[in-house]
Design an enzyme around this catalytic site. Structure first.
Site, short mmCIF file in Angstrom:
data_model
loop_
_atom_site.label_atom_id
_atom_site.label_comp_id
_atom_site.label_asym_id
_atom_site.label_seq_id
_atom_site.Cartn_x
_atom_site.Cartn_y
_atom_site.Cartn_z
N GLN A 103 0.84 -1.19 0.00
CA GLN A 103 0.00 0.00 0.00
C GLN A 103 0.88 1.24 0.00
OE1 GLN A 103 -3.55 -0.53 2.92
NE2 GLN A 103 -1.88 -1.75 3.74
N ASN A 104 2.16 1.05 0.22
CA ASN A 104 3.05 2.19 0.39
C ASN A 104 3.46 2.81 -0.93
OD1 ASN A 104 2.88 1.49 3.07
ND2 ASN A 104 4.85 0.42 3.10
N HIS A 121 -1.10 1.57 -4.47
CA HIS A 121 -1.48 2.98 -4.32
C HIS A 121 -0.54 3.92 -5.06
CE1 HIS A 121 -3.53 1.69 -0.31
NE2 HIS A 121 -4.24 1.35 -1.36
N CYS A 129 0.08 14.03 -15.17
CA CYS A 129 -0.79 15.16 -15.57
C CYS A 129 -2.19 14.92 -15.00
CB CYS A 129 -0.85 15.26 -17.09
SG CYS A 129 -2.04 16.50 -17.66
N THR A 190 0.37 -3.01 8.64
CA THR A 190 -0.80 -2.29 8.15
C THR A 190 -1.93 -2.39 9.18
OG1 THR A 190 -2.48 -2.10 6.41
CG2 THR A 190 -1.58 -4.30 6.80
N SER A 191 -2.67 -1.29 9.27
CA SER A 191 -3.79 -1.25 10.23
C SER A 191 -4.98 -2.02 9.66
CB SER A 191 -4.18 0.20 10.51
OG SER A 191 -4.50 0.83 9.27
N ASN A 215 2.72 -6.96 13.46
CA ASN A 215 2.34 -5.59 13.78
C ASN A 215 2.46 -5.45 15.30
OD1 ASN A 215 0.96 -3.16 14.31
ND2 ASN A 215 -0.30 -3.41 12.50
C1 BV8 Z 1 -11.57 2.95 -3.51
C2 BV8 Z 1 -1.79 6.74 -1.29
C3 BV8 Z 1 -13.44 2.97 -4.93
C4 BV8 Z 1 -1.91 8.21 -1.00
C5 BV8 Z 1 -3.45 5.65 0.10
C6 BV8 Z 1 -15.93 2.72 4.17
C7 BV8 Z 1 -15.68 1.37 4.24
C8 BV8 Z 1 -14.78 0.76 3.38
C9 BV8 Z 1 -14.11 1.52 2.43
C10 BV8 Z 1 -14.35 2.84 2.39
C11 BV8 Z 1 -15.25 3.45 3.23
N1 BV8 Z 1 -15.27 4.77 2.92
C12 BV8 Z 1 -14.39 5.00 1.90
C13 BV8 Z 1 -13.85 3.84 1.57
C14 BV8 Z 1 -12.91 3.59 0.54
C15 BV8 Z 1 -11.52 4.05 0.97
C16 BV8 Z 1 -11.09 3.55 2.33
O1 BV8 Z 1 -10.65 2.43 2.47
N2 BV8 Z 1 -11.23 4.39 3.36
C17 BV8 Z 1 -10.83 3.96 4.70
C18 BV8 Z 1 -10.28 5.16 5.46
C19 BV8 Z 1 -12.03 3.35 5.37
N3 BV8 Z 1 -10.66 3.47 -0.02
C20 BV8 Z 1 -10.45 4.13 -1.15
O2 BV8 Z 1 -10.87 5.24 -1.38
C21 BV8 Z 1 -9.65 3.37 -2.19
N4 BV8 Z 1 -10.34 3.45 -3.42
O3 BV8 Z 1 -12.18 2.39 -2.66
O4 BV8 Z 1 -12.05 3.19 -4.72
C22 BV8 Z 1 -13.63 3.43 -6.30
C23 BV8 Z 1 -13.77 2.48 -7.28
C24 BV8 Z 1 -13.94 2.91 -8.56
C25 BV8 Z 1 -13.95 4.28 -8.84
C26 BV8 Z 1 -13.79 5.21 -7.83
C27 BV8 Z 1 -13.62 4.79 -6.54
C28 BV8 Z 1 -8.29 3.99 -2.37
C29 BV8 Z 1 -7.50 3.85 -1.10
C30 BV8 Z 1 -6.07 4.32 -1.35
C31 BV8 Z 1 -5.81 5.57 -0.56
N5 BV8 Z 1 -4.42 5.96 -0.72
N6 BV8 Z 1 -2.17 5.95 -0.13
C32 BV8 Z 1 -0.91 8.68 0.01
O5 BV8 Z 1 -0.23 7.85 0.64
O6 BV8 Z 1 -0.79 9.91 0.15
S1 BV8 Z 1 -3.84 4.76 1.47
C33 BV8 Z 1 -2.78 5.24 2.69
O7 BV8 Z 1 -3.36 4.69 3.84
C34 BV8 Z 1 -1.38 4.69 2.61
O8 BV8 Z 1 -1.19 3.88 1.48
C35 BV8 Z 1 -1.21 3.85 3.84
O9 BV8 Z 1 -0.59 2.65 3.55
C36 BV8 Z 1 -2.62 3.62 4.20
C37 BV8 Z 1 -2.82 3.60 5.71
O10 BV8 Z 1 -2.90 2.37 6.00
P1 BV8 Z 1 -1.60 1.61 6.60
O11 BV8 Z 1 -0.63 1.37 5.52
O12 BV8 Z 1 -2.14 0.46 7.31
O13 BV8 Z 1 -0.90 2.63 7.54
P2 BV8 Z 1 -1.42 3.04 8.95
O14 BV8 Z 1 -0.71 4.26 9.31
O15 BV8 Z 1 -2.89 3.02 8.92
O16 BV8 Z 1 -0.98 1.83 9.91
C38 BV8 Z 1 0.38 1.53 10.11
C39 BV8 Z 1 0.41 0.24 10.88
O17 BV8 Z 1 1.78 -0.10 11.07
C40 BV8 Z 1 -0.19 0.36 12.28
O18 BV8 Z 1 -1.09 -0.71 12.48
C41 BV8 Z 1 1.01 0.23 13.21
O19 BV8 Z 1 0.70 -0.47 14.40
C42 BV8 Z 1 1.97 -0.57 12.37
N7 BV8 Z 1 3.39 -0.38 12.68
C43 BV8 Z 1 3.99 0.72 13.17
N8 BV8 Z 1 5.33 0.47 13.31
C44 BV8 Z 1 5.54 -0.80 12.86
C45 BV8 Z 1 4.31 -1.34 12.45
N9 BV8 Z 1 4.21 -2.59 11.96
C46 BV8 Z 1 5.33 -3.33 11.87
N10 BV8 Z 1 6.55 -2.89 12.24
C47 BV8 Z 1 6.69 -1.62 12.73
N11 BV8 Z 1 7.92 -1.17 13.12
#
Ligand code: BV8
Length: 256
Positions: A103-104, A121, A129, A190-191, A215
């Site tokens: 996802q990164n 992603h 563009c 990932t969360s 995690n």
């Molecule tokens: C889509 C790029 C449809 C940009 C990113 C309600 C329910 C379900 C889905 C949705 C909903 N409402 C909206 C949606 C859809 C939405 C979504 O999922 N929303 C979430 C908030 C509910 N999804 C979308 O919009 C996706 N598209 O659904 O399209 C569609 C279809 C056709 C036409 C039009 C539309 C697109 C999602 C992509 C978004 N872009 N990234 C950018 O980065 O700027 S996602 C972004 O979030 C990053 O990629 C990042 O990876 C991600 C966050 O998640 P994690 O990677 O898990 O990171 P996080 O910080 O959350 O967690 C880190 C974890 O690491 C923690 O658990 C922590 O404990 C752990 N950790 C910490 N240290 C360590 C560790 N683990 C191991 N070792 C360590 N040392």
């Protein structure tokens, strides 16, 4: 003191034919790149990343969103892959069939040497563009931000997938097909909240795969995982590779 890795996990991984790994921002946390959930620093502390990583934010204030990505790109350029990224390279080279789905957008997996991989992603190092969608590698630097596309004059944007934007059909198909066919699915850092990526481990489980989660914190996936190892990826993944007696070329290279 690192967490003890269960023997049955080692046996399962050693016998695994098809392994899929999903990574999130947590695997890059130890490279110094803040995860989405960690408060952002400085000027950006006042913003919620999930508000900024949207087409609406770009339409409302393209300069602000462009500058946010420029700040993150600089942070990423000053960082590098960590032992967890390198351990996944050694796993890829040792296992019969392996696919990494990330996802990164930091490009660290490619930099570490991963090749059988999908960047769900996009990648912050690429710019496209906003109007025509093609990747742009050169543009005229002026005071105006975002810069203008040299072909059509439209604004440029990072080549990443924002919330509310669709993910490439081909990438999704490959990721879901591999998750459905794997015998071991490993979720790292990932969360497990962001869709559709979060559906991959659930599909793998439904299709009979074992699921390993790495995690330090509990997530929505922890209750369905066969093993939920709550420790840092850079501790556990190299340990896993060493317990399997796999070659550790990428890990050793990174430790030099
Ligand atoms: C889509 C790029 C449809 C940009 C990113 C309600 C329910 C379900 C889905 C949705 C909903 N409402 C909206 C949606 C859809 C939405 C979504 O999922 N929303 C979430 C908030 C509910 N999804 C979308 O919009 C996706 N598209 O659904 O399209 C569609 C279809 C056709 C036409 C039009 C539309 C697109 C999602 C992509 C978004 N872009 N990234 C950018 O980065 O700027 S996602 C972004 O979030 C990053 O990629 C990042 O990876 C991600 C966050 O998640 P994690 O990677 O898990 O990171 P996080 O910080 O959350 O967690 C880190 C974890 O690491 C923690 O658990 C922590 O404990 C752990 N950790 C910490 N240290 C360590 C560790 N683990 C191991 N070792 C360590 N040392």
């Amino acid at each position: 003191m690192s967490l003890q890795i269960p023997d049955d996990l080692i046996t399962t991984l050693a016998a695994a034919e098809r392994v899929v790994v999903l990574t999130g921002a947590g695997i890059s946390a130890e490279s110094g790149v803040p995860t989405f959930r960690e408060a952002q620093t400085g000027l950006w502390a006042q913003y919620d990343p999930r508000e900024l990583a949207t087409p609406q934010a770009f339409a409302r204030n393209p300069r602000l969103v462009w500058e946010w990505y420029a700040w993150r790109r600089k942070l990423i350029q000053q960082a590098k892959p960590n032992l967890a990224h390198h351990a996944l390279v050694d796993l890829e080279q040792a296992l019969p069939t392996f696919l990494l789905v990330t996802q990164n957008i930091d490009g660290f997996h490619w930099l570490a040497g991963s090749r059988d991989m999908i960047e769900l992603h996009g990648n912050i190092a690429r710019t496209r563009c906003y109007e025509e969608g093609h990747v742009v590698s050169w543009w005229e630097e002026t005071d105006e931000l975002p810069p203008r596309c040299p072909h059509c004059g439209g604004p440029l944007r990072p080549d990443v997938v924002w919330f509310g934007e669709g993910i490439s059909e081909q990438a999704l198909r490959s990721a879901f097909d591999a998750a459905a066919a794997c015998d071991l699915f490993i979720s790292v850092g990932t969360s497990a909240m962001v869709q559709p990526a979060a559906g991959l481990p659930l599909l793998a489980k439904r299709m009979g795969a074992r699921v390993l989660e790495i995690n330090p914190a509990q997530t929505a996936l922890s209750v369905i995982a066969d093993w939920s190892l709550q420790d840092k990826a850079s501790n556990l993944l190299p340990q896993l590779v060493r317990r399997l007696d796999f070659p550790t070329n990428a890990i050793d290279g990174a430790e030099q």
